[in-house]
Design a protein around this motif. Sequence first.
Motif, PDB file in Angstrom:
ATOM      1  N   HIS A   1      -4.600  10.698  -4.414  1.00  0.00           N
ATOM      2  CA  HIS A   1      -3.826   9.816  -5.284  1.00  0.00           C
ATOM      3  C   HIS A   1      -2.365  10.241  -5.216  1.00  0.00           C
ATOM      4  O   HIS A   1      -2.065  11.433  -5.314  1.00  0.00           O
ATOM      5  CB  HIS A   1      -4.358   9.987  -6.714  1.00  0.00           C
ATOM      6  CG  HIS A   1      -3.889   8.959  -7.706  1.00  0.00           C
ATOM      7  ND1 HIS A   1      -3.198   7.831  -7.354  1.00  0.00           N
ATOM      8  CD2 HIS A   1      -4.018   8.902  -9.052  1.00  0.00           C
ATOM      9  CE1 HIS A   1      -2.933   7.125  -8.449  1.00  0.00           C
ATOM     10  NE2 HIS A   1      -3.420   7.758  -9.489  1.00  0.00           N
ATOM     11  N   THR A   2      -1.496   9.277  -5.035  1.00  0.00           N
ATOM     12  CA  THR A   2      -0.071   9.623  -5.001  1.00  0.00           C
ATOM     13  C   THR A   2       0.508   9.768  -6.408  1.00  0.00           C
ATOM     14  O   THR A   2       1.621  10.249  -6.572  1.00  0.00           O
ATOM     15  CB  THR A   2       0.735   8.529  -4.274  1.00  0.00           C
ATOM     16  OG1 THR A   2       0.530   7.286  -4.966  1.00  0.00           O
ATOM     17  CG2 THR A   2       0.295   8.403  -2.824  1.00  0.00           C
ATOM     18  N   GLY A   3      -0.278   9.338  -7.411  1.00  0.00           N
ATOM     19  CA  GLY A   3       0.202   9.452  -8.786  1.00  0.00           C
ATOM     20  C   GLY A   3       1.122   8.320  -9.211  1.00  0.00           C
ATOM     21  O   GLY A   3       1.548   8.247 -10.354  1.00  0.00           O
ATOM     22  N   GLU A   4       1.422   7.406  -8.293  1.00  0.00           N
ATOM     23  CA  GLU A   4       2.277   6.271  -8.671  1.00  0.00           C
ATOM     24  C   GLU A   4       1.502   5.376  -9.635  1.00  0.00           C
ATOM     25  O   GLU A   4       0.327   5.093  -9.429  1.00  0.00           O
ATOM     26  CB  GLU A   4       2.681   5.472  -7.425  1.00  0.00           C
ATOM     27  CG  GLU A   4       3.661   6.213  -6.551  1.00  0.00           C
ATOM     28  CD  GLU A   4       3.767   5.616  -5.154  1.00  0.00           C
ATOM     29  OE1 GLU A   4       3.420   4.438  -4.985  1.00  0.00           O
ATOM     30  OE2 GLU A   4       4.186   6.361  -4.253  1.00  0.00           O
ATOM     31  N   PRO A   5       2.195   4.925 -10.709  1.00  0.00           N
ATOM     32  CA  PRO A   5       1.473   4.210 -11.764  1.00  0.00           C
ATOM     33  C   PRO A   5       0.819   2.904 -11.317  1.00  0.00           C
ATOM     34  O   PRO A   5      -0.209   2.513 -11.852  1.00  0.00           O
ATOM     35  CB  PRO A   5       2.544   3.946 -12.831  1.00  0.00           C
ATOM     36  CG  PRO A   5       3.849   4.210 -12.177  1.00  0.00           C
ATOM     37  CD  PRO A   5       3.607   5.132 -11.034  1.00  0.00           C
ATOM     38  N   ASP A   6       1.395   2.223 -10.330  1.00  0.00           N
ATOM     39  CA  ASP A   6       0.805   0.943  -9.927  1.00  0.00           C
ATOM     40  C   ASP A   6      -0.179   1.091  -8.764  1.00  0.00           C
ATOM     41  O   ASP A   6      -0.749   0.112  -8.289  1.00  0.00           O
ATOM     42  CB  ASP A   6       1.902  -0.063  -9.548  1.00  0.00           C
ATOM     43  CG  ASP A   6       2.680   0.394  -8.320  1.00  0.00           C
ATOM     44  OD1 ASP A   6       2.722   1.626  -8.087  1.00  0.00           O
ATOM     45  OD2 ASP A   6       3.229  -0.459  -7.616  1.00  0.00           O
ATOM     46  N   ALA A   7      -0.381   2.336  -8.291  1.00  0.00           N
ATOM     47  CA  ALA A   7      -1.320   2.549  -7.189  1.00  0.00           C
ATOM     48  C   ALA A   7      -2.740   2.449  -7.729  1.00  0.00           C
ATOM     49  O   ALA A   7      -3.062   3.034  -8.763  1.00  0.00           O
ATOM     50  CB  ALA A   7      -1.096   3.919  -6.561  1.00  0.00           C
TER      51      ALA A   7
ATOM     52  N   THR B   1       2.455  18.772  -6.354  1.00  0.00           N
ATOM     53  CA  THR B   1       3.010  17.880  -7.373  1.00  0.00           C
ATOM     54  C   THR B   1       2.187  16.594  -7.495  1.00  0.00           C
ATOM     55  O   THR B   1       2.262  15.894  -8.487  1.00  0.00           O
ATOM     56  CB  THR B   1       4.475  17.521  -7.047  1.00  0.00           C
ATOM     57  OG1 THR B   1       4.532  17.004  -5.715  1.00  0.00           O
ATOM     58  CG2 THR B   1       5.360  18.746  -7.153  1.00  0.00           C
ATOM     59  N   TYR B   2       1.405  16.278  -6.466  1.00  0.00           N
ATOM     60  CA  TYR B   2       0.484  15.146  -6.550  1.00  0.00           C
ATOM     61  C   TYR B   2      -0.764  15.564  -7.324  1.00  0.00           C
ATOM     62  O   TYR B   2      -1.091  16.755  -7.388  1.00  0.00           O
ATOM     63  CB  TYR B   2       0.057  14.686  -5.157  1.00  0.00           C
ATOM     64  CG  TYR B   2       1.115  13.953  -4.366  1.00  0.00           C
ATOM     65  CD1 TYR B   2       2.020  13.097  -4.991  1.00  0.00           C
ATOM     66  CD2 TYR B   2       1.201  14.096  -2.993  1.00  0.00           C
ATOM     67  CE1 TYR B   2       2.971  12.413  -4.263  1.00  0.00           C
ATOM     68  CE2 TYR B   2       2.153  13.410  -2.246  1.00  0.00           C
ATOM     69  CZ  TYR B   2       3.037  12.571  -2.890  1.00  0.00           C
ATOM     70  OH  TYR B   2       3.973  11.886  -2.168  1.00  0.00           O
TER      71      TYR B   2
ATOM     72  N   ARG C   1      -4.793  -5.524 -11.309  1.00  0.00           N
ATOM     73  CA  ARG C   1      -3.358  -5.630 -11.578  1.00  0.00           C
ATOM     74  C   ARG C   1      -3.090  -6.597 -12.727  1.00  0.00           C
ATOM     75  O   ARG C   1      -2.108  -6.453 -13.453  1.00  0.00           O
ATOM     76  CB  ARG C   1      -2.607  -6.088 -10.319  1.00  0.00           C
ATOM     77  CG  ARG C   1      -2.596  -5.012  -9.238  1.00  0.00           C
ATOM     78  CD  ARG C   1      -1.594  -5.327  -8.127  1.00  0.00           C
ATOM     79  NE  ARG C   1      -1.860  -4.550  -6.922  1.00  0.00           N
ATOM     80  CZ  ARG C   1      -1.573  -3.249  -6.782  1.00  0.00           C
ATOM     81  NH1 ARG C   1      -1.004  -2.594  -7.782  1.00  0.00           N
ATOM     82  NH2 ARG C   1      -1.851  -2.619  -5.662  1.00  0.00           N
TER      83      ARG C   1
END
Lengths: 215, 229
Positions: free
Chosen positions: A121-127, A164-165, B92
């Motif tokens: 998981h990249t941790g980006e909120p919309d991922a 950090t991820y 989404r």
Amino acid sequence: MNDLPRLTRQQLAARVAQDIPEGAYVNLGIGLPTLIANYLPPEKDVILQSENGLIGMGPAPAPGEEDWELINAGKQAVTLRTGGAFFHHADSFAMMRGGHIDICVLGAFQVSVTGDLANWHTGEPDAIPAVGGAMDLAIGAKRTFVMMDLLTRSGESKLVEHCTYPLTGIGCVSRLYSDLAVIDLSPAGARVVELAPGVTIDDLRRVTGVTLGEG
Amino acid sequence: MIDKKVTNCATAVRAVNDGAAVMIGGFGTAGSPDELIDALIEHGARDLTIISNNAGNGDAGIAALIREGRVRKIVCSFPRQPDSHHFDAAWRAGAIELELVPQGNLAARIQAAGAGLGAIFTPTGFGTLLAEGKETRRIDGRDYVLEYPIHADVALIKAYRGDRWGNLVYRKTARNFGPIMAMAAKHAIAQVSEVVELGALDPECVVTPGIFVQAVVPVTSTQRQGLAA
């Protein structure tokens, strides 16, 4: 920085394959690690497991010969070697979690010097998050290797003091195979085992910025 | 006489009520009980909780169920795929709830339900986002996370051959979640390519004994093509 001589993906896959001994039960993660299968000589009995429920996995079938009920974890059509077997998902993950798989090779977004792994998981909120078997594989196999480019495209080190991820597992990676070096990871930190031809330890320290032991 | 054979999918899926928890077998397209899912869409049950490894591929199966707005929540390990567009759009839009479970924990929790266990301690996920807020315990020097069983009202699975007692064998990697989902659901429905006479399946090779299965539906099923490599 980017002018450092790097192993190609094929050379890296061949390098990992060298360290997989005869008789090993191995799970190759989706993506880059699947290349390793091309460098396991047929005379060396290495048994590949795929977590969707087969052991003794063979190469891709010829075009037109695909059986879509015989697929790997990447959902690609594969074949079964003579002596291979099918099983359900609970047995499959018992093979990992129960420590029956000798070696698992995974890709990574980041690895820490003490062997923490971040690869789901990249941790980006919309991922849209998706984890699959990554967490089970990371902590289950007797030895977990990571195979990856040491630097991102923009030149940041993927070997870090602290990930950090979001983590996949803690202290689970014992060795990192990268295009610039092979590095052992342990609670004592990172130790360089082997440098790619033309790369020096100082190069490695400069591009990663992490503490690296030698020898 | 025990006869679990049901003549068609439409009759079989009447067991699914609105609000039901439904396990659906399959890993990607292998083992996906597409004809049962089509019948479920036709049946009209809504507000469903779906337990499956993926959240649908392409436009058939679970993807179609999501497209039709029948799924309130999905419990799965790997929703994001190149062809998971119906799930992606629903997620989404905030139209679907997602419980993301590591694949081995998903299998273990389903198996725990079928085996009547109250909970399991699993090492998978310890120290990660997916274990946040969960009880942990150190046992013999290793860290574990407490996870609870996943039960279902109904399971829809795809097997290869079955008999009127519900004994099943599977085909290749289409086996995946079938055996454990059959155990974990109150009512397991298996679509099979062929219903055979009692005794025709070698008892040494039966994968799911009929005690775990409530309905067997013959479906002349075509394999769905997977993704191109």
